[in-house]
Design an enzyme around this catalytic site. Structure first.
Site, PDB file in Angstrom:
ATOM      1  N   THR A 117       0.803  -1.219   0.000  1.00 47.45           N
ATOM      2  CA  THR A 117       0.000   0.000   0.000  1.00 47.45           C
ATOM      3  C   THR A 117       0.835   1.268   0.000  1.00 47.45           C
ATOM      4  O   THR A 117       1.952   1.286   0.556  1.00 47.45           O
ATOM      5  CB  THR A 117      -0.894   0.020   1.256  1.00 47.45           C
ATOM      6  OG1 THR A 117      -1.503   1.301   1.366  1.00 47.45           O
ATOM      7  CG2 THR A 117      -0.100  -0.221   2.530  1.00 47.45           C
ATOM      8  N   TYR A 141      -1.775   0.271  10.019  1.00 45.99           N
ATOM      9  CA  TYR A 141      -2.050  -0.420   8.758  1.00 45.99           C
ATOM     10  C   TYR A 141      -0.828  -0.354   7.838  1.00 45.99           C
ATOM     11  O   TYR A 141      -0.329  -1.379   7.363  1.00 45.99           O
ATOM     12  CB  TYR A 141      -3.271   0.204   8.077  1.00 45.99           C
ATOM     13  CG  TYR A 141      -3.446  -0.250   6.656  1.00 45.99           C
ATOM     14  CD1 TYR A 141      -3.687  -1.588   6.369  1.00 45.99           C
ATOM     15  CD2 TYR A 141      -3.342   0.648   5.595  1.00 45.99           C
ATOM     16  CE1 TYR A 141      -3.822  -2.018   5.056  1.00 45.99           C
ATOM     17  CE2 TYR A 141      -3.475   0.227   4.293  1.00 45.99           C
ATOM     18  CZ  TYR A 141      -3.715  -1.106   4.022  1.00 45.99           C
ATOM     19  OH  TYR A 141      -3.836  -1.528   2.725  1.00 45.99           O
TER      20      TYR A 141
HETATM   21  C1  UD1 Z   1      -6.814   4.038   0.901  1.00 43.50           C
HETATM   22  C2  UD1 Z   1      -6.861   2.577   1.201  1.00 43.50           C
HETATM   23  C3  UD1 Z   1      -5.600   2.131   1.780  1.00 43.50           C
HETATM   24  C4  UD1 Z   1      -4.445   2.575   0.925  1.00 43.50           C
HETATM   25  C5  UD1 Z   1      -4.484   4.058   0.707  1.00 43.50           C
HETATM   26  C6  UD1 Z   1      -3.362   4.495  -0.212  1.00 43.50           C
HETATM   27  C7  UD1 Z   1      -9.144   1.976   1.708  1.00 43.50           C
HETATM   28  C8  UD1 Z   1     -10.127   1.609   2.746  1.00 43.50           C
HETATM   29  N1  UD1 Z   1      -7.926   2.285   2.116  1.00 43.50           N
HETATM   30  O1  UD1 Z   1      -6.783   4.737   2.114  1.00 43.50           O
HETATM   31  O2  UD1 Z   1      -5.633   0.737   1.898  1.00 43.50           O
HETATM   32  O3  UD1 Z   1      -3.281   2.259   1.574  1.00 43.50           O
HETATM   33  O4  UD1 Z   1      -5.714   4.359   0.100  1.00 43.50           O
HETATM   34  O5  UD1 Z   1      -3.401   5.882  -0.430  1.00 43.50           O
HETATM   35  O6  UD1 Z   1      -9.389   1.995   0.524  1.00 43.50           O
HETATM   36  N2  UD1 Z   1     -12.718  10.723   2.963  1.00 43.50           N
HETATM   37  C9  UD1 Z   1     -13.708  11.637   3.257  1.00 43.50           C
HETATM   38  N3  UD1 Z   1     -14.971  11.171   3.516  1.00 43.50           N
HETATM   39  C10 UD1 Z   1     -15.281   9.833   3.493  1.00 43.50           C
HETATM   40  C11 UD1 Z   1     -14.268   8.911   3.190  1.00 43.50           C
HETATM   41  C12 UD1 Z   1     -12.990   9.384   2.938  1.00 43.50           C
HETATM   42  O7  UD1 Z   1     -13.448  12.840   3.297  1.00 43.50           O
HETATM   43  O8  UD1 Z   1     -16.437   9.478   3.750  1.00 43.50           O
HETATM   44  C13 UD1 Z   1     -11.363  11.206   2.659  1.00 43.50           C
HETATM   45  C14 UD1 Z   1     -10.307  10.657   3.610  1.00 43.50           C
HETATM   46  O9  UD1 Z   1     -10.162  11.458   4.740  1.00 43.50           O
HETATM   47  C15 UD1 Z   1      -9.078  10.672   2.697  1.00 43.50           C
HETATM   48  C16 UD1 Z   1      -9.645  10.423   1.293  1.00 43.50           C
HETATM   49  O10 UD1 Z   1     -11.032  10.732   1.383  1.00 43.50           O
HETATM   50  O11 UD1 Z   1      -8.499  11.923   2.706  1.00 43.50           O
HETATM   51  C17 UD1 Z   1      -9.498   8.983   0.845  1.00 43.50           C
HETATM   52  O12 UD1 Z   1      -9.957   8.147   1.898  1.00 43.50           O
HETATM   53  P1  UD1 Z   1     -10.206   6.586   1.705  1.00 43.50           P
HETATM   54  O13 UD1 Z   1     -11.000   6.355   0.474  1.00 43.50           O
HETATM   55  O14 UD1 Z   1     -10.726   6.064   2.999  1.00 43.50           O
HETATM   56  O15 UD1 Z   1      -8.774   5.996   1.415  1.00 43.50           O
HETATM   57  P2  UD1 Z   1      -7.383   6.188   2.212  1.00 43.50           P
HETATM   58  O16 UD1 Z   1      -7.573   6.415   3.644  1.00 43.50           O
HETATM   59  O17 UD1 Z   1      -6.570   7.164   1.427  1.00 43.50           O
END
Ligand code: UD1
Length: 328
Positions: A117, A141
């Site tokens: 990752t 993680y």
């Molecule tokens: C994801 C991966 C992780 C990987 C990483 C690499 C998942 C669950 N995790 O993490 O395995 O190592 O990419 O970059 O796919 N956000 C919001 N609102 C929401 C959900 C997310 O604002 O409801 C924001 C988060 O704060 C973050 C971004 O969107 O800034 C992406 O979040 P998310 O899709 O959860 O992925 P990562 O945490 O980046």
């Protein structure tokens, strides 16, 4: 020449399994169904329900099916959850992988493709992060995946195992044929959450943090379509079978989108102006992380086919509609 896919009932694994069986490969899936789904496994693959940490089970599987290659995805993968439950993550991801690796080396497995990752990098200082950047994971993680990379590297030096480590950036979208997709109801992924909001499966979308040092204050990520990620795995297996040397590569597109840009894309593609709520930063989130992808393009001659945010969103939305229709 069977391939063992751990985590093959999960979001990413199920897509890889479909592609492998489509290519005529013999595939066994090992999945404990903690987050995976039995019906996500391609009918032509064999599903064994169990843990990667169960060495006796893994040894039996490897021998019974004459496994030559392992694609290892089974893991817990939610960054904030790992901050709350670090030992659970070290147990599943690091200790589980240690047991799997022991069994693989003992059995003489030849090729190992590991799902790592971008979270191993933490918050990189450069706009594009290269594979030789010193890893500084910000979450258990990321640390648990880095530990597995280290175990794999050392195990390969001392045995005939060869490996490719793929450091995934933000994987999203769904199989264009809609045979499988991201089915976890309470998934935390941004694109999944946003399409759920667009379809009314959530009443609003939270944006976690708008005070990051990025152009619009929200986090920037490199979103890669699941089908292109699958292509990277198929390429990695072919590379190792052709005698390729051990290597570690980023898997992304090399450009990023902010959370706001993603939300706008989901609103545009769905035609729904769903509610958005600003919330504080989420634990463990780096501000910006975008892949340098020169290595994978050069070494695997990998060329993405779906490098377009709206296409990714369209496929995620189509899969979500299917889930809604099935009331999942
Ligand atoms: C994801 C991966 C992780 C990987 C990483 C690499 C998942 C669950 N995790 O993490 O395995 O190592 O990419 O970059 O796919 N956000 C919001 N609102 C929401 C959900 C997310 O604002 O409801 C924001 C988060 O704060 C973050 C971004 O969107 O800034 C992406 O979040 P998310 O899709 O959860 O992925 P990562 O945490 O980046």
């Amino acid at each position: 020449m069977t391939i063992l896919v751990t985590g093959g009932a999960g979001y990413i694994g199920s897509h890889i399994v479909y592609e492998l069986v489509d290519r005529g490969e013999s595939v066994v899936v090992l999945d404990n169904l903690a987050t995976g789904f039995r019906d996500a496994v391609a009918p032509a693959a064999r599903l064994v329900v169990g843990d990667i940490g169960d060495m006796a089970l893994v040894a039996k599987l490897l021998a019974e099916h004459q496994v030559q290659a392992i694609v290892h995805l089974a893991a817990s993968s939610v960054v904030p959850e790992s901050v709350a439950n670090p030992l659970g993550y070290y147990s599943n991801n690091a200790a589980g992988s240690l047991a799997l690796l022991k069994a693989a080396v003992q059995h003489g497995v030849k090729q190992f493709v590991f799902s790592s990752t971008a979270a191993v990098y933490g918050n990189p200082e450069t706009a594009l992060v290269k594979e030789d950047t010193v890893p500084r994971p910000m979450s258990p993680y990321g640390a648990s995946k880095l530990m597995t990379e280290m175990m794999l590297k050392d195990a390969a030096s001392a045995s005939s195992l060869t490996y490719v480590v793929l450091r995934y950036f933000n994987v999203a979208g769904a199989d264009p044929k809609l045979r499988t997709g991201q089915s976890t109801r309470a998934a935390t992924h941004l694109i999944k959450a946003a399409v759920q909001a667009a379809l009314g499966a959530r009443d609003r979308l939270a944006i976690f943090g708008s005070d990051y040092p990025t152009p619009d204050g929200t986090c920037v990520r490199d979103y890669i379509h699941i089908s292109d990620l699958v292509g990277a795995h198929v390429g990695a297996l072919g590379y190792l079978r052709g005698g390729g040397a051990n290597v570690l590569m980023n898997c992304g597109y090399g450009h990023g989108y902010s959370v706001r840009e993603v939300v706008d894309a989901v609103k545009r593609v769905s035609g729904v102006d769903f509610a958005v709520e600003m919330q504080p930063r989420r634990a463990g989130d780096p501000a910006q992380i975008v892949a340098d992808v020169q290595a994978i393009r050069r070494i695997l001659s990998w060329t993405p086919a779906y490098d377009d945010l709206e296409t990714i969103v369209r496929h995620a939305l189509a899969w979500e509609r299917k889930l809604v229709a099935r009331k999942l």
